[in-house]
Scaffold this active site. Sequence first.
Site, short mmCIF file in Angstrom:
data_model
loop_
_atom_site.label_atom_id
_atom_site.label_comp_id
_atom_site.label_asym_id
_atom_site.label_seq_id
_atom_site.Cartn_x
_atom_site.Cartn_y
_atom_site.Cartn_z
N CYS A 13 0.91 -0.70 -0.47
CA CYS A 13 -0.36 0.08 -0.31
C CYS A 13 0.94 1.73 0.51
O CYS A 13 1.43 1.56 1.02
CB CYS A 13 -1.08 0.04 1.15
SG CYS A 13 -1.44 1.44 1.49
N CYS A 23 0.33 4.06 2.47
CA CYS A 23 0.33 3.14 4.29
C CYS A 23 2.21 3.64 4.18
O CYS A 23 2.60 3.76 5.15
CB CYS A 23 0.35 1.59 4.48
SG CYS A 23 -1.14 0.90 3.89
#
Length: 148
Positions: free
Chosen positions: A68, A71
């Site tokens: 991600c 993230c």
Amino acid sequence: MTETRVVCSKCGGVNRLPPSRSASGAKCGKCGAKLFAGHPEDVGTENFDRQIARGTVPVLVDVWAPWCGPCLAMAPAYEAAARDLEPRVRMIKLNSEVEQEAASRLGIRGIPTMILFLDGREAARTSGAMSAQQIVQWVRDKLPTAAA
Ligand code: ZN
């Protein structure tokens, strides 16, 4: 004021800290790691559950995954926020790819998602990457006034 219980992010040991003692320099009585190292640890499901069930400090968890992008982009901001919020808040990370059962139990729909637990219960959650300042502000708004 009652004692503070802090769960070690490394070994899961429960540490009792008297109110008179500052938690910022405290070390785990079991493994010797600093309880608040300014570097939020990735925890497994068992440690995660202990943090919430056994600790007395608010717990903030960042649910993320290695694939991600947002993230990964938020990771340095989360660390910077930890330097500001610890030791009032226990900050940990949960890798949703490794800890799938815990992530599904939390009902995670998108990542990054941050969840704040107060007194063992979910108090607030937010999704999407934030700056360090935004994280600190978001948490402060949710904390009981005595702790903020
Ligand atoms: Zn420990």
